[in-house]
Design a protein around this motif. Structure first.
Motif, PDB file in Angstrom:
ATOM      1  N   THR A   1     -12.230   4.308  -0.989  1.00  0.00           N
ATOM      2  CA  THR A   1     -12.264   3.449   0.213  1.00  0.00           C
ATOM      3  C   THR A   1     -12.560   4.281   1.460  1.00  0.00           C
ATOM      4  O   THR A   1     -13.367   3.886   2.316  1.00  0.00           O
ATOM      5  CB  THR A   1     -10.920   2.709   0.383  1.00  0.00           C
ATOM      6  OG1 THR A   1     -10.625   1.992  -0.816  1.00  0.00           O
ATOM      7  CG2 THR A   1     -10.965   1.736   1.552  1.00  0.00           C
TER       8      THR A   1
ATOM      9  N   LEU B   1      -5.176   0.079   3.000  1.00  0.00           N
ATOM     10  CA  LEU B   1      -4.690   1.339   3.590  1.00  0.00           C
ATOM     11  C   LEU B   1      -3.632   1.175   4.668  1.00  0.00           C
ATOM     12  O   LEU B   1      -3.139   2.179   5.189  1.00  0.00           O
ATOM     13  CB  LEU B   1      -5.875   2.139   4.175  1.00  0.00           C
ATOM     14  CG  LEU B   1      -7.031   2.470   3.216  1.00  0.00           C
ATOM     15  CD1 LEU B   1      -8.070   3.329   3.920  1.00  0.00           C
ATOM     16  CD2 LEU B   1      -6.526   3.178   1.968  1.00  0.00           C
TER      17      LEU B   1
ATOM     18  N   TRP C   1      -4.489   4.556  -8.254  1.00  0.00           N
ATOM     19  CA  TRP C   1      -4.348   4.132  -6.846  1.00  0.00           C
ATOM     20  C   TRP C   1      -4.938   5.189  -5.908  1.00  0.00           C
ATOM     21  O   TRP C   1      -5.672   4.864  -4.973  1.00  0.00           O
ATOM     22  CB  TRP C   1      -2.888   3.861  -6.502  1.00  0.00           C
ATOM     23  CG  TRP C   1      -2.726   3.437  -5.060  1.00  0.00           C
ATOM     24  CD1 TRP C   1      -2.334   4.194  -4.007  1.00  0.00           C
ATOM     25  CD2 TRP C   1      -3.026   2.139  -4.535  1.00  0.00           C
ATOM     26  NE1 TRP C   1      -2.361   3.465  -2.854  1.00  0.00           N
ATOM     27  CE2 TRP C   1      -2.779   2.191  -3.139  1.00  0.00           C
ATOM     28  CE3 TRP C   1      -3.485   0.944  -5.092  1.00  0.00           C
ATOM     29  CZ2 TRP C   1      -2.969   1.094  -2.299  1.00  0.00           C
ATOM     30  CZ3 TRP C   1      -3.655  -0.153  -4.248  1.00  0.00           C
ATOM     31  CH2 TRP C   1      -3.408  -0.067  -2.881  1.00  0.00           C
ATOM     32  N   ASN C   2      -4.609   6.453  -6.170  1.00  0.00           N
ATOM     33  CA  ASN C   2      -5.116   7.535  -5.308  1.00  0.00           C
ATOM     34  C   ASN C   2      -6.646   7.576  -5.324  1.00  0.00           C
ATOM     35  O   ASN C   2      -7.285   7.808  -4.302  1.00  0.00           O
ATOM     36  CB  ASN C   2      -4.555   8.885  -5.763  1.00  0.00           C
ATOM     37  CG  ASN C   2      -3.052   8.981  -5.542  1.00  0.00           C
ATOM     38  OD1 ASN C   2      -2.511   8.260  -4.692  1.00  0.00           O
ATOM     39  ND2 ASN C   2      -2.368   9.835  -6.299  1.00  0.00           N
TER      40      ASN C   2
ATOM     41  N   PRO D   1       0.787  -1.239   0.000  1.00  0.00           N
ATOM     42  CA  PRO D   1       0.000   0.000   0.000  1.00  0.00           C
ATOM     43  C   PRO D   1       0.817   1.286   0.000  1.00  0.00           C
ATOM     44  O   PRO D   1       0.536   2.191  -0.784  1.00  0.00           O
ATOM     45  CB  PRO D   1      -0.860  -0.136   1.257  1.00  0.00           C
ATOM     46  CG  PRO D   1      -1.069  -1.607   1.381  1.00  0.00           C
ATOM     47  CD  PRO D   1       0.219  -2.230   0.943  1.00  0.00           C
TER      48      PRO D   1
ATOM     49  N   VAL E   1      -8.045   4.693  -3.201  1.00  0.00           N
ATOM     50  CA  VAL E   1      -7.849   4.994  -1.767  1.00  0.00           C
ATOM     51  C   VAL E   1      -8.908   5.991  -1.298  1.00  0.00           C
ATOM     52  O   VAL E   1      -9.523   5.838  -0.237  1.00  0.00           O
ATOM     53  CB  VAL E   1      -6.423   5.533  -1.508  1.00  0.00           C
ATOM     54  CG1 VAL E   1      -6.309   6.163  -0.114  1.00  0.00           C
ATOM     55  CG2 VAL E   1      -5.397   4.419  -1.675  1.00  0.00           C
TER      56      VAL E   1
END
Length: 884
Positions: free
Chosen positions: A546, A586, A539-540, A531, A543
């Motif tokens: 999430t 995370l 990816w950002n 992570p 995240v």
């Protein structure tokens, strides 16, 4: 239940009547007042060819249909019988759809009648059976089944099965029948009139049924009160027994030196407080070899000894076969108990509360019916006894034991109480690990432990301490939560669930897209991720999504408080699953490997996330071996090249200097088995995967013509399996062989194995679960093929992480990890071939690295004494003919 039933079975040219498949044979049995009053069978001219596969399955060829009537000649006879009767079949939808199509084709009205599916009824009334195939049920009920897959024989067996099931239904207690009446409305079979009749009969009867107890409106099998016999005479020691007795009191007992040798090692380890590693070859009889000294020791020391297994199959064997044998051998009485994790056990209180609800969901209603019947039979309340559907397994999560109950009727509580007074306690590796790490132990204090199937211990621990989240499970939970929110009329919750469904689907889609962009593959993608080292817009974004979902899940948690405890179970499971997902994406931990698994051709959100610890040696050393006086680890596959170094290293046993013994199999492998290595297969370093798969398929079929099928082919790669199966299918144009493939033909390993054993000329393609655990003794299997040496792929995330860990400590990942793992797997694969002292067979290895690579000798040396031939296939085949 004195109605009229017409039990029908059809043989057909295929599975799809809409695409022109036709009936080739019909058989039906008429039952009135529980008596067979009429039998009818006839071949039917299908007016088309019969595929070779069907001819092999049914034994019906085109000469047998010469002069047979057409369906329109048979139709009036069948129509007349069906009038006013139940239509009954084993998988009723199949037979009914064919008859509908045929009646329609000849312009006749389809008869209208209630239906009973004996598959569904058997699943409900016999909920613990492993298989509901007609042949397996016939065997179970000791019903002669002379010609499986011929309609007259199948109809006869189905009729006998129906009569058995009707009797069983009538024998159920009144409260069970009343509950079934409520929930059977959702089933496919028309059972309501039958249940009404049974209920009315019970209500008229004044007899009290003493076989059952009652709890919150549930009928339960009456529990016998355990009684412990007091032993007044002094117990003999195992060494006295061992010295005096050289045979067991069984008919046809055959003394095996290896079994007695192992008994001595186990007894010595227990009495000298040492850990021991014992590799016991196939046919030793290792279960009794550790049970005998174990029960003597437990009795003498007046404390329990724990036995842990990996598979349900072995646990069942211990309970049903080995412990009764043990009781006949030892000169004293003993008690044995089984204890597993609380989730294995039914909560009666939670289940009783779910029965107040009517379910439109078929799986839930059907599972409730199964559980109602099962409760009249089970003594344990253990889910492992049951054969549940996927939806049934999800429902189980709502009714499993909480573990904290003090109710004496709670099955988990009962199991714990039995374990407290037992001499031998049988459990599984997962629960053993749970109990070692729990704040409050469920197992009573113990100092001695036998771990059977010990080669699985590290793998089970990795799963136990690991984490896993997949979209399919999240989706199942969402469906159940939505049903409950609708039941409680919670509009705000349903709105939030709709948002969660959309956003979770989007999150899994983004995870899948991220994995596919990072790692290209035509088949399964396994992308290892860390992570805090991942980067980029994709990816950002995932995240951020999430974190946004975490806020929605917190809102959902506040709403759950307004729902009762049972209905809240799927919501708690969902919150727990999301917490795991958030942790995977995370947080970070150097001691853990994480990865994403994706099928490139799968659904857009079909992805699974995993995490596992990299090295568990310290855990085993500190939490297991340092805390127990004697741990005995046994398996048929623990060594490489005669050394236990690999297993000692992986399990952290170095500082304990365990006793170590290899006890070879008593089988005469030099007379029972051959090893053949074709020297004319292309190497994968020069041939493409497609070219290699085609060459493998050609050689497999050449060999199969000499062995008449009866062949198990083991692969290490599902991609190569699929390609080889596809080429073999094309080459098998005369359908001389029935080809079955894991992941292609449908069904789990056990089901595919049973199907394979049904055909005279069959080839079974398997990977993963087929390398061990399946048992095909005798003539059903005469040829085993290992296509590639079973090395794990180097880009496997777990292997990659473990290799880095070994390298960092100055080790050699190939010789310390990859090679030992592959050799143990190879030994497990070879173990499928010879299962009894009378078996004979040949093993082909298509991977020439075993003969040419410097490490190949380790694979050869792992086998028992066996003749080896390496030649072109056309030279090996005459040798094969001579051997067979």
């Amino acid at each position: 239940m004195n109605g009229r039933f017409v039990v029908v079975d059809l043989e057909t040219t295929g599975n799809t009547p809409k695409k022109g498949d036709r009936i080739i044979q019909i058989g039906f049995i008429v039952i009135e007042r529980k008596k067979i009053v009429k039998r009818f069978s006839s071949f039917i001219n299908p007016e088309r060819d019969i595929p070779p596969f069907i001819q092999q399955l049914t034994g019906i060829d085109e000469t047998m249909l010469s002069g047979a009537p057409s369906f329109d000649e048979i139709a009036p006879i069948l129509f007349k019988q069906l009038n006013g009767a139940y239509f009954v079949a084993h998988n009723v939808h199949f037979d009914w759809s064919f008859l509908q199509e045929e009646f329609s084709r000849i312009g006749m009205d389809v008869p209208s009648c209630p239906m009973i599916d004996t598959v569904e009824l058997a699943r409900m009334l016999m909920p613990t059976e492993a298989s509901y195939k007609l042949t397996d049920l016939a065997s179970l009920l000791s019903v002669e089944h002379e010609r499986p897959h011929q309609a007259d024989s199948d109809a006869e067996v189905t009729a006998e099965l129906l009569l058995y099931l009707l009797d069983k239904l009538a024998s159920l207690p009144l409260v069970t029948l009343q509950q079934l009446r409520v929930h059977a409305k959702a089933l496919k079979s028309d059972l309501l009139a039958l249940l009404d009749e049974a209920i009315a009969k019970k209500e008229r009867s004044l007899e009290r049924d003493d076989r059952f107890d009652e709890y919150e409106g549930l009928a339960l099998k009456k529990q016998e009160k355990p009684s412990r016999q007091t032993i007044t005479e002094p117990l003999p020691t195992f060494s006295q027994f061992f010295a005096d007795q050289k045979a067991f009191p069984f008919a046809h007992y055959e003394h095996r030196d290896g079994q007695w040798e192992m008994m001595g090692h186990v007894d010595r380890a227990l009495h000298t407080c040492q850990h021991a590693l014992i590799e016991a070859g196939t046919g030793i009889g290792k279960s009794l070899a550790y049970l005998l000294p174990a029960v003597f020791f437990a009795k003498k020391q007046k404390r329990p000894l724990v036995i842990s297994t990996h598979t349900l199959q072995l646990q069942k064997q211990l309970l049903e076969r080995d412990l009764p044998l043990l009781a006949r051998i030892v000169p004293f009485s003993f008690t044995a108990a089984v204890l597993k994790g609380r989730r294995n056990y039914l909560s009666l209180r939670k289940f009783a509360r779910t029965l107040h609800e009517m379910d439109e969901n078929y799986d839930v209603a059907f599972t409730k019916c199964q559980l109602l019947v099962w409760l009249t039979e089970t003594e344990t309340g253990d889910v492992d006894e049951l054969n549940l559907t996927a939806g049934g397994k999800l429902f189980w999560e709502e009714v499993q034991s909480e573990g904290a109950s003090i109710d004496p009727n709670d099955f988990f509580m009962r199991a714990k109480q039995k374990a407290q007074t037992a001499d031998l306690i049988i459990t599984n590796h997962a629960f053993l690990l749970h109990d070692l790490t729990a704040d409050e132990q469920a197992l009573p204090p113990y100092s001695e432990l036998v771990i059977d199937e010990a080669h699985h211990l590290e793998e089970v621990a990795a799963h136990f301490f690991g984490q896993q989240v997949d979209y399919a499970y999240v989706r199942l939970l969402w469906t159940r939560m939505n049903e409950i929110a609708a039941k409680w009329h919670m509009t705000e919750m349903r709105s939030l669930l709709a948002d969660l469904e959309y956003e979770l689907s989007e999150l899994f889609r983004m995870i899948r897209s991220y994995a596919l962009h990072r790692q290209q593959s035509a088949t399964r993608v396994r992308y290892r991720f860390t992570p805090f080292k991942e980067y980029g817009r994709e990816w950002n974004a995932l995240v951020e999504l999430t974190m946004r979902l975490a806020s929605d899940v917190r809102r959902l948690e506040t709403m759950i408080e307004r729902i009762d405890e049972e209905d809240a179970a799927p919501f708690h499971a969902f919150v727990s699953t999301f917490t795991t997902l958030r942790h995977l994406l995370l947080s970070d931990d150097d001691a853990v490997v994480r990865w994403m698994e994706v099928e490139p051709k799968g659904a857009v959100n079909a992805v699974t996330l995993y995490a596992q610890p990299i090295d568990l040696a310290a855990f085993f050393a500190d939490q297991l071996f340092a805390r127990k006086k004697s741990v005995i680890l046994t398996s048929a596959t623990l060594t490489m090249n005669g050394s236990f170094a690999y297993i000692i290293s992986r399990l952290g046993l170095e500082d304990f200097y365990p006793m170590a013994y290899i006890i070879p199999s008593p089988f005469r492998y030099e007379e029972q088995a051959l090893l053949m290595v074709p020297s004319d297969l292309p190497s994968l370093t020069v041939a493409s995967l497609e070219e290699y798969a085609e060459a493998v398929a050609r050689q497999l079929l050449q060999i199969a013509y000499h062995t008449k099928g009866r062949m198990l082919v083991l692969f290490t790669s599902y991609e190569l399996l699929k390609l080889t199966h596809s080429f073999a299918k094309q080459l098998n144009d005369d359908e001389a062989f029935v080809l079955m493939a894991q992941g292609v033909s449908g069904g789990n390993a056990a089901k595919l194995t049973r199907n394979f054993q049904q055909f005279e000329q069959a080839i079974l393609f398997g990977t993963s679960s087929f390398w061990e655990g399946i048992d095909i003794p005798g003539d059903d299997l005469s040829c085993l093929v290992i296509v590639r040496l079973p090395f794990a792929p180097p880009d496997d995330p777990v292997i990659e992480a473990k290799s880095e860990h070994i390298r960092a400590k100055g080790g050699n990942p190939f010789y310390d990890l990859a090679l030992p793992q592959a050799v143990l797997r190879f030994k497990q694969g070879f173990g499928r071939l010879i299962r009894t002292k009378s078996d004979r067979g040949v093993m082909f290895v298509f991977d020439r690295r075993m003969m040419t690579a410097s490490y190949g000798k380790y694979f050869l040396q792992s086998l028992p004494p066996i003749r080896v031939y390496e030649e072109p296939l056309d030279q090996l085949l005459p040798r094969l003919d001579q051997w067979l």
